[in-house]
Design an enzyme around this catalytic site. Sequence first.
Site, PDB file in Angstrom:
ATOM      1  N   GLN A 165       0.856  -1.200   0.000  1.00 13.80           N
ATOM      2  CA  GLN A 165       0.000   0.000   0.000  1.00 13.80           C
ATOM      3  C   GLN A 165       0.884   1.239   0.000  1.00 13.80           C
ATOM      4  O   GLN A 165       1.756   1.410   0.846  1.00 13.80           O
ATOM      5  CB  GLN A 165      -0.911   0.002   1.226  1.00 13.80           C
ATOM      6  CG  GLN A 165      -1.805   1.236   1.328  1.00 13.80           C
ATOM      7  CD  GLN A 165      -1.154   2.365   2.119  1.00 13.80           C
ATOM      8  OE1 GLN A 165      -0.445   2.112   3.085  1.00 13.80           O
ATOM      9  NE2 GLN A 165      -1.383   3.608   1.711  1.00 13.80           N
ATOM     10  N   LYS A 173      -7.170   2.534  -3.902  1.00 12.90           N
ATOM     11  CA  LYS A 173      -7.960   2.279  -2.673  1.00 12.90           C
ATOM     12  C   LYS A 173      -8.573   3.570  -2.160  1.00 12.90           C
ATOM     13  O   LYS A 173      -7.884   4.599  -2.063  1.00 12.90           O
ATOM     14  CB  LYS A 173      -7.052   1.681  -1.598  1.00 12.90           C
ATOM     15  CG  LYS A 173      -7.702   1.501  -0.229  1.00 12.90           C
ATOM     16  CD  LYS A 173      -6.785   0.759   0.721  1.00 12.90           C
ATOM     17  CE  LYS A 173      -7.408   0.508   2.086  1.00 12.90           C
ATOM     18  NZ  LYS A 173      -7.413   1.673   2.965  1.00 12.90           N
ATOM     19  N   HIS A 179     -12.122   3.867   4.227  1.00 10.28           N
ATOM     20  CA  HIS A 179     -11.036   3.911   5.211  1.00 10.28           C
ATOM     21  C   HIS A 179     -11.572   3.631   6.617  1.00 10.28           C
ATOM     22  O   HIS A 179     -11.064   4.153   7.607  1.00 10.28           O
ATOM     23  CB  HIS A 179     -10.371   5.289   5.156  1.00 10.28           C
ATOM     24  CG  HIS A 179      -8.882   5.312   5.346  1.00 10.28           C
ATOM     25  ND1 HIS A 179      -8.009   5.685   4.349  1.00 10.28           N
ATOM     26  CD2 HIS A 179      -8.097   5.052   6.425  1.00 10.28           C
ATOM     27  CE1 HIS A 179      -6.766   5.649   4.807  1.00 10.28           C
ATOM     28  NE2 HIS A 179      -6.782   5.268   6.049  1.00 10.28           N
ATOM     29  N   VAL A 191     -16.674  -4.797   7.769  1.00 13.38           N
ATOM     30  CA  VAL A 191     -16.910  -6.246   7.715  1.00 13.38           C
ATOM     31  C   VAL A 191     -16.539  -6.870   9.061  1.00 13.38           C
ATOM     32  O   VAL A 191     -15.406  -6.751   9.523  1.00 13.38           O
ATOM     33  CB  VAL A 191     -16.073  -6.896   6.583  1.00 13.38           C
ATOM     34  CG1 VAL A 191     -16.217  -8.411   6.625  1.00 13.38           C
ATOM     35  CG2 VAL A 191     -16.477  -6.330   5.234  1.00 13.38           C
ATOM     36  N   GLY A 199      -9.933  -4.501   8.418  1.00 11.95           N
ATOM     37  CA  GLY A 199      -9.075  -3.497   9.052  1.00 11.95           C
ATOM     38  C   GLY A 199      -8.911  -3.732  10.543  1.00 11.95           C
ATOM     39  O   GLY A 199      -8.052  -4.496  10.997  1.00 11.95           O
TER      40      GLY A 199
HETATM   41  C1  LIG Z   1      -5.327   1.984  12.887  1.00 16.53           C
HETATM   42  C2  LIG Z   1      -5.591   2.019  11.415  1.00 16.53           C
HETATM   43  C3  LIG Z   1      -4.591   2.444  10.556  1.00 16.53           C
HETATM   44  C4  LIG Z   1      -4.836   2.483   9.183  1.00 16.53           C
HETATM   45  N1  LIG Z   1      -3.815   2.835   8.355  1.00 16.53           N
HETATM   46  C5  LIG Z   1      -4.007   2.786   7.008  1.00 16.53           C
HETATM   47  C6  LIG Z   1      -2.931   3.040   6.131  1.00 16.53           C
HETATM   48  O1  LIG Z   1      -1.799   3.310   6.565  1.00 16.53           O
HETATM   49  N2  LIG Z   1      -3.175   2.987   4.804  1.00 16.53           N
HETATM   50  C7  LIG Z   1      -4.421   2.692   4.293  1.00 16.53           C
HETATM   51  O2  LIG Z   1      -4.609   2.657   3.086  1.00 16.53           O
HETATM   52  N3  LIG Z   1      -5.467   2.439   5.126  1.00 16.53           N
HETATM   53  C8  LIG Z   1      -5.273   2.463   6.451  1.00 16.53           C
HETATM   54  N4  LIG Z   1      -6.317   2.159   7.287  1.00 16.53           N
HETATM   55  C9  LIG Z   1      -7.633   1.807   6.713  1.00 16.53           C
HETATM   56  C10 LIG Z   1      -7.755   0.303   6.414  1.00 16.53           C
HETATM   57  O3  LIG Z   1      -6.939  -0.093   5.338  1.00 16.53           O
HETATM   58  C11 LIG Z   1      -9.187  -0.077   6.013  1.00 16.53           C
HETATM   59  O4  LIG Z   1      -9.589   0.698   4.901  1.00 16.53           O
HETATM   60  C12 LIG Z   1     -10.213   0.099   7.137  1.00 16.53           C
HETATM   61  O5  LIG Z   1      -9.651  -0.202   8.397  1.00 16.53           O
HETATM   62  C13 LIG Z   1     -11.391  -0.821   6.856  1.00 16.53           C
HETATM   63  O6  LIG Z   1     -12.394  -0.615   7.809  1.00 16.53           O
HETATM   64  P1  LIG Z   1     -12.627  -1.579   9.081  1.00 16.53           P
HETATM   65  O7  LIG Z   1     -11.598  -1.179  10.078  1.00 16.53           O
HETATM   66  O8  LIG Z   1     -14.013  -1.235   9.469  1.00 16.53           O
HETATM   67  O9  LIG Z   1     -12.476  -3.014   8.607  1.00 16.53           O
HETATM   68  C14 LIG Z   1      -6.094   2.108   8.654  1.00 16.53           C
HETATM   69  C15 LIG Z   1      -7.088   1.671   9.546  1.00 16.53           C
HETATM   70  C16 LIG Z   1      -6.850   1.620  10.911  1.00 16.53           C
HETATM   71  C17 LIG Z   1      -7.939   1.116  11.808  1.00 16.53           C
END
Ligand SMILES: Cc1cc2nc3c(=O)[nH]c(=O)nc-3n(C[C@H](O)[C@H](O)[C@H](O)COP(=O)(O)O)c2cc1C
Length: 364
Positions: free
Chosen positions: A127, A229, A253, A287, A307
């Site tokens: 990513q 994304k 996100h 999810v 996530g």
């Molecule tokens: C603590 C944390 C850090 C994240 N850091 C990134 C990141 O560095 N890059 C990114 O594309 N998404 C990041 N995300 C988003 C996740 O890739 C994802 O889109 C999201 O967590 C999905 O939702 P969910 O937590 O409900 O499953 C982050 C999410 C969390 C919870």
Amino acid sequence: MDIVSLADLKQVAKEKIPSDLWDFIEGAAFDEITKRRNEEKFLDLTINPNFLIDVGNRDLSTTVFGEKIDFPVMIAPAGAKRQLHPEGELAAAKGAGMAGTLYALPTASGYSIEEVAEVASGPLWFQLYHSSDDITEYLVKKAKNAGYSAICLTVDGPTSAPKEKDLRNNFKRNPELYNGSFRERPEFVRSTDIIAPDFADFTPEEYQGLTWDRLDWLKSLTNLPLVIKGIRTVRDAVLCTEYGADGIVVSNHGGRQIDRTLSSIETLYPITQAVGGKLEVYFDSGVRRGSDVFMALALGARGIFIGRPTFWGMAYDGPAGVKLMLDILKSEFDRCLAFGGYRNLSEIEVGSVNIPAHWPVKLP
Ligand SMILES: Cc1cc2nc3c(=O)[nH]c(=O)nc-3n(C[C@H](O)[C@H](O)[C@H](O)COP(=O)(O)O)c2cc1C
């Protein structure tokens, strides 16, 4: 306590994780309305079960740009893993491999692209947060050389998005736990002097470096598939096809960037109707059950990403906890297939679920 669901895992993890780090992981933008909506809107969907079908032999596997995974659930890129657990991203990659699926390594990783590749037994995506051309060139080259299968460019962070909980907690990231890929190039490490910086925190000026008409430059750096994304609208999904992306992740996100948008699952079907078949469509945000995975596939996703629950699994038991989290989703999803009357993923289609009449059928 026996862990039988992701909700159990969440409860146990909350007791183990320091409260300010818990808030950082669980937090979302402003009033966290979109985060809640992400989970709640799954409850509007219902499954149509079919019986008297021979479902004795079920195949949950699929492919991601030609690479096989055992079931359509993968680990989303998310920074902070090494702040949570000493093995950090290594634990997530190991757990994904042990469960037979893919891990997406974030730019903000405590371990380097190469260190993670060494311990991974399943496919890997890298990513990418773009902040300048030379950093992007450096990262993409490393990912390609280390054997990653795709570049996943996250586009939904055009400016800083500090969460209110982090501001109240005065939560600080430890830069050493987020910059594993920059050890040889410390000059590439972004400033961390603001409170609760996130790697998605760009000034609008910094973000100007990458726009639709420069995606061909990014694509010219590597022959790896390019996944975008953070797609929330049909307009942007169509632009992804026009500008040569190979895949998209329909994602908000986890509600962490902008509040008061639609849930991610509400946006999925209009997007797959518009661009499905032209590129590979993946999904994340909200999810928590195998039935959620089933719903997202019915609405056209090829696979989904997880996530926050990855953090819960890791806090519970490192790599084995990540595997446990994935195994729970796998067995729940398998049960949906069996009770739905499906033998494999290609049999799941939009008629497998009921979409409420009040959901948007068209998106801008
Ligand atoms: C603590 C944390 C850090 C994240 N850091 C990134 C990141 O560095 N890059 C990114 O594309 N998404 C990041 N995300 C988003 C996740 O890739 C994802 O889109 C999201 O967590 C999905 O939702 P969910 O937590 O409900 O499953 C982050 C999410 C969390 C919870």
